[in-house]
Design an enzyme around this catalytic site. Structure first.
Site, short mmCIF file in Angstrom:
data_model
loop_
_atom_site.label_atom_id
_atom_site.label_comp_id
_atom_site.label_asym_id
_atom_site.label_seq_id
_atom_site.Cartn_x
_atom_site.Cartn_y
_atom_site.Cartn_z
N GLU A 78 35.34 47.93 51.30
CA GLU A 78 35.95 48.82 52.31
C GLU A 78 36.49 47.98 53.48
OE1 GLU A 78 33.73 47.79 54.83
OE2 GLU A 78 33.91 49.83 55.62
N TRP A 79 36.72 46.70 53.19
CA TRP A 79 37.45 45.76 54.06
C TRP A 79 36.74 45.44 55.37
CZ3 TRP A 79 39.85 50.70 53.09
CH2 TRP A 79 40.40 50.78 51.82
N GLY A 80 35.45 45.74 55.46
CA GLY A 80 34.68 45.38 56.66
C GLY A 80 34.86 46.35 57.81
N ASP B 119 42.85 42.74 52.88
CA ASP B 119 43.30 41.88 51.77
C ASP B 119 43.88 40.56 52.26
OD1 ASP B 119 42.69 44.13 50.42
OD2 ASP B 119 44.60 44.27 49.36
N ASP C 9 36.37 50.34 45.56
CA ASP C 9 37.30 50.27 46.68
C ASP C 9 37.17 51.53 47.55
OD1 ASP C 9 39.37 49.19 48.19
OD2 ASP C 9 40.54 48.63 46.43
C1 GAL Z 1 42.69 46.87 47.82
C2 GAL Z 1 41.67 45.76 47.63
C3 GAL Z 1 42.34 44.69 46.79
C4 GAL Z 1 42.75 45.26 45.46
C5 GAL Z 1 43.66 46.46 45.67
C6 GAL Z 1 43.97 47.19 44.37
O1 GAL Z 1 42.13 47.86 48.59
O2 GAL Z 1 41.26 45.28 48.86
O3 GAL Z 1 41.46 43.59 46.62
O4 GAL Z 1 41.61 45.64 44.75
O5 GAL Z 1 43.07 47.40 46.55
O6 GAL Z 1 44.82 48.27 44.55
#
Ligand code: GAL
Length: 508
Positions: free
Chosen positions: A270-272, A293, A235
């Site tokens: 890293e969400w794109g 997310d 992440d």
């Molecule tokens: C976000 C990630 C989620 C989950 C979460 C956990 O950044 O996009 O899928 O892993 O962290 O804290």
């Protein structure tokens, strides 16, 4: 096979028409990845996914030395030290018949030659993940037949961590939720023929404020390998915004994973925001999140299914074997109650009084919306990671997750991601070319109103992916209903609000 999953909406708005496939009945069928990547000299655990009345008997020829198939059809052992492709002729028989298929075992650096199928703890359990949850989920993956349809990964997300690392810097699991550590969990998951995933973050903290991996890449990768981990979701919370820095941090972890003696998939998260589709494959990433997310809503908001699908669809050019756009987990079975997807909270990066505060609650997806969600994800060759309590799956949840024809579209070895070809008045028409010369076509109704339309197959099949040589006539199959619609030039669709249809067309 052949029953229709019950609708929870009542007769006025009948639910999606999906066949319910029984993985434990009838003649044998083979499913799952037809191309499997493994790094030279590393351990392989690969179930030859097969359904049908038990017992099933497996026979495989072409297996290289060091690998064998156990009675349950799981290929186990060590991959050859040399790169190369091995053609495995697989045959599975039961009292009702026999099925054959070819699985290509590709020994090399690329993993996930088809999109990973599995489960992740985050949507449903959030911070409550535990050894018990993971083992129970792996057992449910077998009991529900998901493993026999090709699902493999059981992924532990954030919060598996102890409050701090060991004195020597080694990572430690939470003493109460993982009382014996990760290793026995991995052993049990492997015994079942499945693979174990874990989670970390390219900074000093994870998004849940557990210890992150920055500066500990080697020690962490070595520990993961020793525990038997098969995938790392990495992440990007608490990390700087720079794209060059992200690439360097993912690169450091990718190198550390490659220096171990396991095939460990790197899942970039890293969400794109830094266009990971441009650099993630070079640093060893086999999949990368393209969006923030997902939450349990069909809306156009940045975390809704429609918005995520629209963004992910634009990235079709970047997907292919070993490199997948990841529009996040499946919401199947969450019904607004997932610990992480049912409520929107303020981010953990904020100061203490604000952090984690609830700001919104979601009602969850309707039956048609969740059906469209799975349809779009399969068409986009997305990783399909369920994230609900598998043992508590409804008939509709199972019908959506275990449809072999829909899974075959997602897992098609060509690895093409669908393109949006036309979108007249809120009807998305997507086309995904398949390796055998066929094309999968989906139509999704983005409006609330019932809509009818006629889809001319040539027009959709050819566009976006280059011309398709045909006589204009196609054999058409409804993938969700698992039945032939005969030979046609066009398909008439009649869609409920937010509903979808999915057909596979092969030149007649
Ligand atoms: C976000 C990630 C989620 C989950 C979460 C956990 O950044 O996009 O899928 O892993 O962290 O804290």
């Amino acid at each position: 096979m052949g029953t229709t999953a019950p609708s929870t909406d009542g007769p006025a708005t009948a639910g999606p028409s999906v066949a319910r496939f029984d993985p434990f009945a009838g003649p044998p069928h083979l499913h799952g990845a037809q191309r499997v990547g493994v790094r030279p000299g590393t351990e392989l655990i690969h179930p030859l996914a097969a359904t049908g009345a038990r017992p099933l008997r497996f026979e495989v020829t072409g297996l290289p030395d060091g690998l064998h198939v156990d009675a349950e059809g799981i290929v186990r052992g060590r991959a050859p030290a040399e790169a190369g492709t091995h053609r495995l002729e697989v045959s599975v028989a039961n009292a009702e018949g026999r099925a054959h298929d070819v699985v290509e075992l590709v020994v090399g650096e690329a993993l996930c030659l088809t999109p990973p199928l599995g489960w992740n703890s985050w949507n449903v359990y959030g911070a409550e993940v535990s050894a018990e949850v993971i083992v129970r989920t792996a057992e449910a993956m077998v009991a529900t037949g998901l493993r026999d349809l090709g699902y493999q990964y059981v992924n532990i997300d954030d919060h598996w961590h102890a409050p701090r690392r060991a004195r020597d810097g080694a990572p430690l699991a939470h003493p109460e939720r993982f009382p014996d550590g990760i290793e026995p969990v991995a052993r049990r998951v492997h015994q079942l023929g499945l693979k174990l995933g874990i989670y970390s973050d390219a900074a000093h903290l994870t998004c849940g404020r557990c210890f992150g991996g920055l500066g500990h890449e080697q020690v962490d990768a070595r520990a993961y390998a020793a525990w038997g981990v098969d995938l790392l979701k990495y992440d990007y919370c608490f990390a700087p915004s720079s794209g060059a820095e992200a690439r360097a941090r993912y690169g450091a972890m990718g190198d550390a994973l490659r220096a171990t003696d396991r095939s460990i998939v790197l899942s970039v998260c890293e969400w794109g925001f830094r266009r990971p589709w441009r650099w993630a494959p070079e640093v060893g990433g086999a999949l990368w999140r393209t969006t923030p997310d997902i939450f349990d809503t069909f809306s156009w908001s940045p975390f809704g299914v429609r918005h995520i699908a629209r963004r992910n669809l634009r990235l079709a050019d970047h997907a292919g074997p070993g490199r997948w756009n990841d529009p996040d987990m499946l919401l199947v079975g969450n019904r607004g109650r997932g610990a992480s997807t049912g409520v929107l909270r303020l981010p953990n990066q904020l100061p203490a009084p604000l952090r984690g505060r609830r700001i919104w609650r979601f009602r969850g997806l309707s039956d048609h919306q969740v059906h469209s969600h799975v349809t779009l994800w399969a068409m986009m060759a997305a990783p399909l990671l369920a994230s609900h309590d598998l043992a508590a799956s409804s008939e509709l949840d199972l019908a959506l997750l275990t449809n072999p024809e829909v899974l075959a579209i997602d897992q098609d070895p060509l690895g093409a991601q669908a393109r949006k070809v036309r979108a007249p008045l809120g009807l998305w028409q997507l086309a995904k070319p398949l390796r055998d010369g066929g094309v999968a076509i989906s139509v999704t109704n983005l409006t609330r109103m019932r809509r009818r339309a006629t889809v001319r197959i040539d027009r959709v099949a050819g566009a976006g992916h280059g011309p398709v040589p045909t006589s204009g006539r196609w054999h058409v199959r409804d993938a969700w209903e698992m039945r032939s619609l005969g030979e046609r030039r066009q398909v008439e669709v009649d869609l409920a609000g937010h509903g979808s249809t999915l057909v596979v067309c092969r030149p007649a």
